[in-house]
Design a protein around this motif. Structure first.
Motif, PDB file in Angstrom:
ATOM      1  N   ASN A  77       0.596  -1.290   0.411  1.00 20.81           N
ATOM      2  CA  ASN A  77      -0.205  -0.172  -0.098  1.00 20.81           C
ATOM      3  C   ASN A  77       0.568   1.183   0.381  1.00 20.81           C
ATOM      4  OD1 ASN A  77      -2.265  -1.693  -0.257  1.00 20.81           O
ATOM      5  ND2 ASN A  77      -2.943  -2.294   1.831  1.00 20.81           N
ATOM      6  N   GLU A  78       2.233   0.947  -0.889  1.00 23.51           N
ATOM      7  CA  GLU A  78       2.766   2.073  -0.921  1.00 23.51           C
ATOM      8  C   GLU A  78       3.496   2.642   0.004  1.00 23.51           C
ATOM      9  OE1 GLU A  78       0.072   4.649  -4.637  1.00 23.51           O
ATOM     10  OE2 GLU A  78       0.822   5.477  -2.546  1.00 23.51           O
ATOM     11  N   HIS A  79       3.638   2.145   1.526  1.00 23.38           N
ATOM     12  CA  HIS A  79       4.545   1.865   2.579  1.00 23.38           C
ATOM     13  C   HIS A  79       5.034   0.769   1.893  1.00 23.38           C
ATOM     14  CE1 HIS A  79       0.380   3.763   3.360  1.00 23.38           C
ATOM     15  NE2 HIS A  79       1.298   3.951   4.853  1.00 23.38           N
ATOM     16  N   PRO A  80       6.649   1.603   2.364  1.00 21.36           N
ATOM     17  CA  PRO A  80       8.020   0.823   2.443  1.00 21.36           C
ATOM     18  C   PRO A  80       8.114  -0.300   3.018  1.00 21.36           C
ATOM     19  CG  PRO A  80       8.568   2.948   1.869  1.00 21.36           C
ATOM     20  CD  PRO A  80       7.469   2.993   2.661  1.00 21.36           C
ATOM     21  N   THR A  81       8.187  -1.894   3.227  1.00 17.30           N
ATOM     22  CA  THR A  81       8.641  -2.530   4.015  1.00 17.30           C
ATOM     23  C   THR A  81       9.701  -3.508   3.534  1.00 17.30           C
ATOM     24  OG1 THR A  81       7.972  -4.347   2.094  1.00 17.30           O
ATOM     25  CG2 THR A  81       6.570  -3.535   3.474  1.00 17.30           C
ATOM     26  N   ARG A  86       7.736  -4.059   9.928  1.00 14.25           N
ATOM     27  CA  ARG A  86       6.751  -2.863   8.821  1.00 14.25           C
ATOM     28  C   ARG A  86       5.914  -4.317   8.118  1.00 14.25           C
ATOM     29  NH1 ARG A  86      11.682   1.671   6.806  1.00 14.25           N
ATOM     30  NH2 ARG A  86      12.078   1.918   8.617  1.00 14.25           N
ATOM     31  N   LEU A  87       6.550  -4.784   7.162  1.00 15.48           N
ATOM     32  CA  LEU A  87       5.341  -5.774   6.850  1.00 15.48           C
ATOM     33  C   LEU A  87       3.916  -5.932   7.763  1.00 15.48           C
ATOM     34  CD1 LEU A  87       4.305  -7.406   4.666  1.00 15.48           C
ATOM     35  CD2 LEU A  87       5.913  -9.068   5.073  1.00 15.48           C
ATOM     36  N   GLU A  88       4.645  -6.232   8.735  1.00 16.75           N
ATOM     37  CA  GLU A  88       3.998  -7.069   9.921  1.00 16.75           C
ATOM     38  C   GLU A  88       2.976  -6.054  10.364  1.00 16.75           C
ATOM     39  OE1 GLU A  88       4.626 -11.112   9.684  1.00 16.75           O
ATOM     40  OE2 GLU A  88       2.847 -10.153  11.070  1.00 16.75           O
ATOM     41  N   ARG A  89       3.358  -4.686  10.808  1.00 17.45           N
ATOM     42  CA  ARG A  89       2.304  -3.728  10.820  1.00 17.45           C
ATOM     43  C   ARG A  89       1.472  -3.111   9.990  1.00 17.45           C
ATOM     44  NH1 ARG A  89       6.805  -1.284  13.978  1.00 17.45           N
ATOM     45  NH2 ARG A  89       7.539  -0.053  11.634  1.00 17.45           N
ATOM     46  N   GLU A  90       2.343  -2.970   9.006  1.00 17.45           N
ATOM     47  CA  GLU A  90       1.021  -3.182   7.098  1.00 17.45           C
ATOM     48  C   GLU A  90      -0.084  -3.801   7.351  1.00 17.45           C
ATOM     49  OE1 GLU A  90       1.267  -0.508   6.175  1.00 17.45           O
ATOM     50  OE2 GLU A  90      -0.631  -0.591   4.396  1.00 17.45           O
ATOM     51  N   ARG A  99      -7.694  -5.565   1.700  1.00 19.21           N
ATOM     52  CA  ARG A  99      -6.898  -5.961   0.668  1.00 19.21           C
ATOM     53  C   ARG A  99      -5.411  -5.220   0.489  1.00 19.21           C
ATOM     54  NH1 ARG A  99      -8.876  -5.097  -5.662  1.00 19.21           N
ATOM     55  NH2 ARG A  99      -7.069  -4.303  -6.972  1.00 19.21           N
ATOM     56  N   ALA A 100      -4.588  -5.402   0.367  1.00 17.36           N
ATOM     57  CA  ALA A 100      -3.325  -5.877   0.601  1.00 17.36           C
ATOM     58  C   ALA A 100      -2.613  -5.096  -1.103  1.00 17.36           C
ATOM     59  CB  ALA A 100      -2.403  -5.692   0.961  1.00 17.36           C
ATOM     60  N   ASN A 101      -2.061  -4.274  -1.082  1.00 18.88           N
ATOM     61  CA  ASN A 101      -1.191  -3.169  -2.217  1.00 18.88           C
ATOM     62  C   ASN A 101      -0.073  -4.237  -2.913  1.00 18.88           C
ATOM     63  OD1 ASN A 101      -4.251  -2.819  -4.019  1.00 18.88           O
ATOM     64  ND2 ASN A 101      -3.543  -1.114  -3.486  1.00 18.88           N
ATOM     65  N   TYR A 102       0.774  -4.976  -3.198  1.00 20.37           N
ATOM     66  CA  TYR A 102       1.936  -5.001  -2.988  1.00 20.37           C
ATOM     67  C   TYR A 102       2.429  -5.493  -4.484  1.00 20.37           C
ATOM     68  CZ  TYR A 102       1.508  -9.123   0.794  1.00 20.37           C
ATOM     69  OH  TYR A 102       1.411  -9.184   2.686  1.00 20.37           O
ATOM     70  N   GLU A 117       2.734  -5.188 -10.078  1.00 18.72           N
ATOM     71  CA  GLU A 117       1.621  -4.431  -8.281  1.00 18.72           C
ATOM     72  C   GLU A 117       0.703  -5.931  -8.548  1.00 18.72           C
ATOM     73  OE1 GLU A 117       1.432  -1.664  -6.760  1.00 18.72           O
ATOM     74  OE2 GLU A 117       3.184  -1.196  -7.878  1.00 18.72           O
ATOM     75  N   VAL A 118       0.793  -6.204  -7.367  1.00 19.48           N
ATOM     76  CA  VAL A 118      -0.149  -7.587  -6.692  1.00 19.48           C
ATOM     77  C   VAL A 118      -1.482  -7.599  -5.660  1.00 19.48           C
ATOM     78  CG1 VAL A 118       0.130 -10.005  -6.533  1.00 19.48           C
ATOM     79  CG2 VAL A 118       2.208  -8.765  -8.036  1.00 19.48           C
TER      80      VAL A 118
END
Length: 970
Positions: A77-81, A86-90, A99-102, A117-118
């Motif tokens: 979701n345009e948040h760097p991981t 950071r991935l867990e928080r997102e 829905r998470a946009n990877y 974009e997945v």
């Protein structure tokens, strides 16, 4: 610390620990239900540029979204991981089913670092197995409490309870993922329990029923047993403190935990098995038997179906794999049964134990006073300064010597009093193990009722078999029962045996006498009185096909008193209970074998049925293996190829078929699918050329692997001949139409010739009359003109007959005069009959009734019969044709030809059967269709056809048609 105080402290600590564990487990369960962990099903690890996908679980959201192993996750979701946290928080911010946009980076052989974009639909983490594990934990706790409260002083009961408590913590503590203070307590509690539980279990196996080694070695071995658990705990601490928290790391730690637990369990099972083999005491063997079997029953499916796949990184999300983890519940169940089950109910056993303890006590008292006396003397003479301490040392030494000395004395007494029973016990166990080799049920039951009376000296033995439901029983075989009971002349109500179904834990039913069984209904009490059996033991087998292993009742063994009128001892009953399991397995094996035998018969019948289908099909079929050797060859191939099955099986196809077929086969055999060779010319070993449609297809096994080729050969030679004949018939039809046109055109000049001839004849007569008697020229020319006129009329009749025959007749049925049809047909063939020197003998009934029919088709019938008669009379003869009516219209057509041989009489109506394949001079080549078509036309007219023939004397066909029914008032 005094012993009583020590026990109180241990009891308080255990009580507090148990209460705390229960409270924490309950809170943990509530937290887990209220908090759902979010997952995408991918294992990410920190790497250069982002998070790398180490593994994508099958069926997970990541797999459905198209994420592959090796992809680099850049952002969600345009948040760097860049890190796992950071991935867990997102993920938790998006939530379950969000829905998470990877944004991922993927490298392919063609391009590198392709940004994609997945969209990923997140799911809750699968925690369904935790319910089953908590159930196992509850069973451990309840059984541990039962053992502790029921048999506090039993050997190893405290150790067993600590093991149950550790198991309860291990199976009920599951951290939720919040990782707050409570979650950390749950996590470390589970890790600690995981480190202790296998070590406690192995410690229990090493020291039950008694320590096998010296004190020093025992301490060292126990310490060594707990060292790997401590190391495992240290590994978890290091992982938390030093390493990056990834799913891969968590998976590796879980693999280490499971491998450690499975290894210790297997070692404990082996130790129990060795102890069981070395144990001499029957009761101890019974306990160790349950310990060993319970351990193997629990650890085998767990290790084979769960641990090994998990260690090999295989998929462990299947239902069977999850159920295998629940097999661990058998461990506490069998352990509790082995520890609690210790009975001293029989007089002889009490006597033996009494003698044992009496002798042991007497020996110990004597040794005690001897030691006290010797010690006092030594203290008085050599150690005067020790005084009372010497006496205390003597007392302590005596107490230390009590337990091993008591055991040694009891072993000697058991051998003295129980040697004979130990021998027959061994015999019965060996007999029970050997029963599994017997596959015939009747022979098996006979051996059981023959061996038990001879070994146990009981007066009565009976075996009752249960039906598939386990609720109805019937007397299968017996020894010593009354004749009327054995023959089944009296109906027995055996409902009291259903107690084994209602109470699965019931090991046997004891009826001192039928009069004392007041709890039974009258019918059941009467049945018990007729049987006069005192012991009923269930033969159960474990049903492993169900979701949980359950015991199914197969049979019940009933035994009476001994020949001397005594009851059996508890050791005898325990032995019989053990033997009943062997008998149950043997009965089930024999029953399954009988069912298998029936299945084999059914399979053979089905196989024969399928083979009959293949053999009966009107197409040649043969199968080849991968080396192109013939494996199957049906009857149609035998007929077509003139080779029996025995001649061709196992031979190469190249040895039997011509090169042109082999070439086509080699061209298509490796290609997928079915290949057809249409109208292939196949030369048989006899030199005959056959035309066939050939299909070549791969022979596929159940696992979809190619095991050979199957070839279908459809012999269409006769069909091709029929098509040729039909084509020829079409040509003849065209020629007939052409001839009809020519005949139509010929009619016009014939009419002109006839008219002018008649005019000339008339003019010639007029001229003769005018010349008054000068008629010599007229008399000479008039006969010539009359002959021309007659021949013209005859030619016209022939042409008209040809037109009528060539004219296509419809399918409608009208009133038909058979005499007219006969005359018209004879007119067409008049010239041929004259040429063949055949005389016509007509005997046609005047005023012959009409029939309902098609004139064109009936003319074809007579034409075929007349031509066949002409061909049969090669040297001339007489054709007799007669019609008559007598309730039906009959036509008889007889010739004086060569006749029909008896072997051909039954085949004359078969299509394409002909005896004129090589016609003589003056005969036409036969097609074999004339009589077949004629037979069909007669059947169409509801008629009958019969034939009488004698070789060398001629043939007569009798036709019969129903008369035309006219209305009564027409």
């Amino acid at each position: 610390m005094p012993r009583n105080l020590q026990l109180r402290v241990v009891a308080v600590v255990l009580a507090l620990t148990t209460v705390a564990a229960c409270v924490l487990a309950g809170i943990n369960f509530q937290k887990e239900q209220s908090f759902a962990a979010v997952t995408d099903g991918a294992w990410w690890s920190e790497s250069t540029g982002g998070l790398a996908a180490q593994r994508v679980l099958p069926g997970s959201p990541a797999e459905r979204a198209g994420i592959k192993t090796g992809d680099i996750l850049l952002s969600v979701n345009e948040h760097p991981t860049a890190r796992i946290s950071r991935l867990e928080r997102e993920l938790y911010r998006v939530g379950i089913y969000g829905r998470a946009n990877y944004t991922i980076s993927r490298s392919t052989p063609e391009r590198s670092n392709v940004r994609l974009e997945v969209p990923v639909i997140l799911e809750p983490a699968d925690r369904s197995i935790n319910i089953g594990l908590r159930f196992i934990a509850l069973v451990y706790l309840l059984i541990g409490l039962y053992i502790l409260l029921r048999r506090w002083t039993a050997p190893k009961s405290l150790h067993f309870y600590i093991f149950c408590l550790a198991s309860f913590v291990y199976y009920s503590f599951h951290y939720t993922g919040k990782l707050n203070l409570f979650d950390w307590i749950i996590y470390w509690g589970s890790i600690t329990a995981n480190a202790l539980q296998p070590a406690l279990f192995l410690h229990f196996a090493l020291t039950f029923p008694r320590e096998r080694i010296q004190k020093r070695l025992q301490r060292a071995l126990v310490l060594l047993t707990y060292v790997p658990g401590l190391l495992l705990l240290g590994v978890h601490i290091a992982a938390i403190k030093l390493w990056s928290p990834t799913e891969v790391l968590n998976h590796r730690l879980n693999q280490i935990d499971l491998g450690y637990m499975a290894l210790y369990y297997v070692m404990a099972a082996v130790i129990f098995s060795i102890s069981y083999r070395r144990a001499d005491a029957p009761l101890l063997r019974q306990q160790l038997k349950w310990l060993t079997r319970g351990t193997f029953l629990a650890i085998t499916p767990f290790t084979a179906l769960y641990v090994i796949p998990y260690l090999s990184d295989a998929n462990t999300n299947g239902l069977l794999t999850r159920l295998s983890a629940l097999s661990l519940i058998f461990l506490p169940l069998t352990f509790s049964y082995a520890i609690v089950r210790y009975r001293l109910m029989d007089v002889d056993l009490i006597f033996k134990r009494g003698v044992t303890y009496t002798v042991a006590t007497g020996a110990l008292v004597g040794i005690y006073f001897s030691v006290v006396a010797v010690t006092a003397e030594l203290v008085r003479t050599r150690l005067p300064n020790f005084g009372i301490w010497g006496l205390l040392a003597a007392i302590v030494g005596t107490s230390l010597l009590f337990d091993p000395l008591k055991r040694a004395i009891q072993d000697r007494v058991d051998r003295l009093f129980d040697r004979k029973r130990y021998d027959y016990r061994t015999t019965l166990i060996q007999f029970g193990r050997g029963l599994s080799t017997q596959t015939d049920l009747d022979t098996l039951l006979s051996s059981v009722v023959d061996r038990l009376p001879r070994t146990l000296l009981v007066s009565r033995v009976a075996v009752f078999l249960a039906d598939d439901s386990g609720r109805q029983f019937k007397l299968a075989t017996s020894h010593g029962l009354p004749l009327n009971v054995m023959l089944g002349t009296r109906t027995l109500d055996l409902g009291f045996l259903n107690e084994f179904n209602t109470n699965k834990q019931a090991s046997h039913i004891f009826l001192e006498s039928a009069q004392h069984a007041l709890h039974l209904p009258d019918s059941q009490r009467q049945a018990a009185a007729q049987l006069d059996l005192n012991y009923y033991l269930p033969c159960r087998v474990v049903e492993q096909a169900q979701a949980h292993n359950d015991q199914r009742l197969i049979a019940v063994i009933g035994l009476g008193r001994t020949v001397g009128g005594d009851f059996l001892s508890s050791e005898d009953v325990e032995l019989l209970e053990s033997l009943a399991s062997y008998i149950g397995i043997a009965i089930q094996n024999a029953t399954l074998y009988a069912r298998l035998d029936r299945k084999i018969v059914e399979y053979e019948r089905l196989k024969e049925f399928n083979e009959n289908i293949v053999e009966s099909i009107n197409i040649g079929i043969f199968a080849l293996d991968l080396e192109d050797r013939i494996e199957s060859w049906n009857a149609q191939m035998e007929v077509m190829y003139s080779k029996s099955r025995a001649e061709v099986v196992s031979r190469s196809i190249t040895d039997l078929f011509p090169p042109d077929f082999i070439a086509e086969y080699e061209r298509v055999k490796n290609d997928p699918g079915v290949h057809n060779l249409y109208k292939f010319r196949l030369t048989t070993p006899t030199g005959e050329m056959r035309t066939a449609n050939i299909a070549i297809a791969p022979l596929i096994a159940r696992d979809f692997t190619t095991v050979g080729r199957i070839i279908l050969v459809d012999d269409i030679t006769n069909r091709i001949e029929l098509e040729t004949q039909l084509t020829q018939a079409e040509k003849l039809s065209s020629i007939g139409l052409l001839a009809a046109g020519v005949a139509h055109e010929v009619n016009t000049p014939l009419a002109v010739i006839s008219s002018y001839t008649q005019m000339l004849a008339k003019q010639l007569r007029t001229m003769g009359e005018q010349r008054h008697g000068n008629s010599a020229e007229t008399d000479r020319l008039s006969p010539l003109l009359d002959k021309i006129t007659q021949q013209t009329f005859r030619a016209s009749e022939i042409v008209n007959g040809l037109l009528n025959f060539s004219r296509t007749s419809g399918s409608e049925f009208n009133a038909v005069d058979l005499n007219t049809v006969v005359h018209d047909t004879l007119t067409l063939l008049e010239h041929q009959f004259k040429t063949a020197r055949i005389e016509i003998d007509l005997d046609l009934e005047e005023d012959l009734p009409a029939i309902q029919g098609n004139q064109g088709k009936l003319q074809q019938v007579f034409l075929n019969l007349f031509l066949n008669a002409k061909d049969a009379m090669t040297d001339g003869g007489t054709l007799r044709i007669a019609t008559a009516s007598n309730g039906a219209v009959t036509v008889s057509i007889g010739d004086t030809g060569s006749g029909i041989s008896p072997e051909n009489m039954r085949r004359i109506y078969d299509p394409f059967f002909t005896t004129k394949s090589a016609p003589l001079a003056g005969q036409r080549r036969g097609t074999g269709l004339g009589l077949a078509v004629s037979y069909g036309i007669i059947q169409e007219h509801a008629g009958k056809i019969q034939v009488n023939s004698k070789v060398g004397r001629g043939t007569t066909f009798h036709l019969e048609f129903p008369m035309l029914r006219r209305p009564a008032h027409a």
